[in-house]
Scaffold this motif. Structure first.
Motif, PDB file in Angstrom:
ATOM      1  N   TRP A  90       0.794  -1.211  -0.057  1.00 39.76           N
ATOM      2  CA  TRP A  90      -0.043  -0.057   0.067  1.00 39.76           C
ATOM      3  C   TRP A  90       0.735   1.301  -0.093  1.00 39.76           C
ATOM      4  N   ASP A  91       0.321   2.471  -0.761  1.00 40.63           N
ATOM      5  CA  ASP A  91       1.237   3.620  -0.459  1.00 40.63           C
ATOM      6  C   ASP A  91       0.863   4.270   0.733  1.00 40.63           C
ATOM      7  N   LEU A  92       1.534   5.223   1.057  1.00 38.76           N
ATOM      8  CA  LEU A  92       1.381   6.005   2.504  1.00 38.76           C
ATOM      9  C   LEU A  92       0.027   6.621   2.621  1.00 38.76           C
ATOM     10  N   ASP A  93      -0.718   7.145   1.611  1.00 40.86           N
ATOM     11  CA  ASP A  93      -2.049   7.778   1.744  1.00 40.86           C
ATOM     12  C   ASP A  93      -2.858   6.363   2.134  1.00 40.86           C
ATOM     13  N   GLU A  94      -2.781   5.332   1.593  1.00 34.39           N
ATOM     14  CA  GLU A  94      -3.645   4.236   1.912  1.00 34.39           C
ATOM     15  C   GLU A  94      -3.510   3.761   3.318  1.00 34.39           C
ATOM     16  N   LEU A  95      -2.228   3.601   3.772  1.00 36.97           N
ATOM     17  CA  LEU A  95      -2.059   3.372   5.129  1.00 36.97           C
ATOM     18  C   LEU A  95      -2.527   4.207   5.955  1.00 36.97           C
ATOM     19  N   GLU A  96      -2.550   5.534   5.862  1.00 36.54           N
ATOM     20  CA  GLU A  96      -2.887   6.656   6.862  1.00 36.54           C
ATOM     21  C   GLU A  96      -4.478   6.429   6.908  1.00 36.54           C
ATOM     22  N   ILE A  97      -5.250   6.466   5.735  1.00 42.01           N
ATOM     23  CA  ILE A  97      -6.560   6.404   5.735  1.00 42.01           C
ATOM     24  C   ILE A  97      -7.132   5.161   6.656  1.00 42.01           C
ATOM     25  N   GLN A  98      -6.385   4.005   6.546  1.00 45.65           N
ATOM     26  CA  GLN A  98      -6.623   2.638   7.049  1.00 45.65           C
ATOM     27  C   GLN A  98      -6.543   2.890   8.655  1.00 45.65           C
ATOM     28  N   ILE A  99      -5.333   3.544   9.004  1.00 39.97           N
ATOM     29  CA  ILE A  99      -4.864   3.776  10.484  1.00 39.97           C
ATOM     30  C   ILE A  99      -5.970   4.876  11.064  1.00 39.97           C
ATOM     31  N   GLU A 100      -6.467   5.750  10.291  1.00 36.67           N
ATOM     32  CA  GLU A 100      -7.376   6.716  10.919  1.00 36.67           C
ATOM     33  C   GLU A 100      -8.615   6.034  10.962  1.00 36.67           C
ATOM     34  N   GLU A 101      -9.240   5.206  10.063  1.00 41.13           N
ATOM     35  CA  GLU A 101     -10.302   4.366  10.229  1.00 41.13           C
ATOM     36  C   GLU A 101     -10.383   3.299  11.586  1.00 41.13           C
ATOM     37  N   ALA A 102      -9.226   2.936  11.703  1.00 43.62           N
ATOM     38  CA  ALA A 102      -8.961   1.925  12.962  1.00 43.62           C
ATOM     39  C   ALA A 102      -8.950   2.671  14.027  1.00 43.62           C
TER      40      ALA A 102
END
Length: 178
Positions: A90-102
């Motif tokens: 995953w790219d950094l943006d996708e990781l950050e979105i998933q982290i924010e959702e979690a």
């Protein structure tokens, strides 16, 4: 802390949560002082063991060190490796979105639980006040009954009429006299 000064894998630090370290403490949810956190800097856990140097040193020796992660896949289970490899794509943006959702889900769980805890604490507080009120009523009634019946004087007269109990010393003296 001197013992870990040059450690490549362990950091022992002292943070003042009331001044310059306030943001760091909020980030890691430090709410009570003193607090000890341990583990992965991105997922610190509360330490609840002994507080002596020997206790802390033993805990550190037994529990701290490299852990499963992108840099230590050899320490991971197959399931952990699979998840890490997936996330590495995953790219950094996708990781950050998933982290924010979690984090939003975790915050929601925490808030719901805290709301329930606050509600229960309110009930406990209300019950404590009722208990105190009932105990006061009971104590007042007991005091009134004792006063009305002259209980104190009844007990005093009773004590004065009972034969005096001999002390152990007096009993020993009598036996010696025989």
């Amino acid at each position: 802390m001197e013992e870990f000064k040059d450690s490549p894998s362990a950091l022992v630090a002292d943070v003042d949560c009331t001044t310059g370290g306030k943001d760091l403490c909020e980030k890691h949810k430090v709410t009570g002082y003193p607090s000890i956190k341990w583990g992965d800097p991105n997922d610190l856990k509360d330490y609840n063991g002994g507080r002596s140097f020997d206790d802390l040193k033993t805990f550190a020796d037994e529990n701290l060190g490299p852990t499963c992660g992108p840099d230590n896949l050899d320490l991971c289970s197959e399931e952990e490796k699979k998840a890490i490899k997936k996330f590495m794509k995953w790219d950094l943006d996708e990781l950050e979105i998933q982290i924010e959702e979690a984090e939003a889900k975790v915050t929601s769980v925490e808030q719901k639980a805290q709301k329930e805890v606050d509600k229960l604490e309110g009930q406990v507080s209300g019950l404590q006040k009722k208990i105190e009120k009932e105990n006061k009523k009971k104590d007042d009634k007991i005091a009134k009954e004792k006063k009305d019946s002259n209980y104190k004087y009844l007990k005093l007269v009773q004590a004065s009429k009972k034969p005096k109990e001999e002390t152990k010393e007096e009993q020993v003296e009598k036996k010696e006299d025989l």
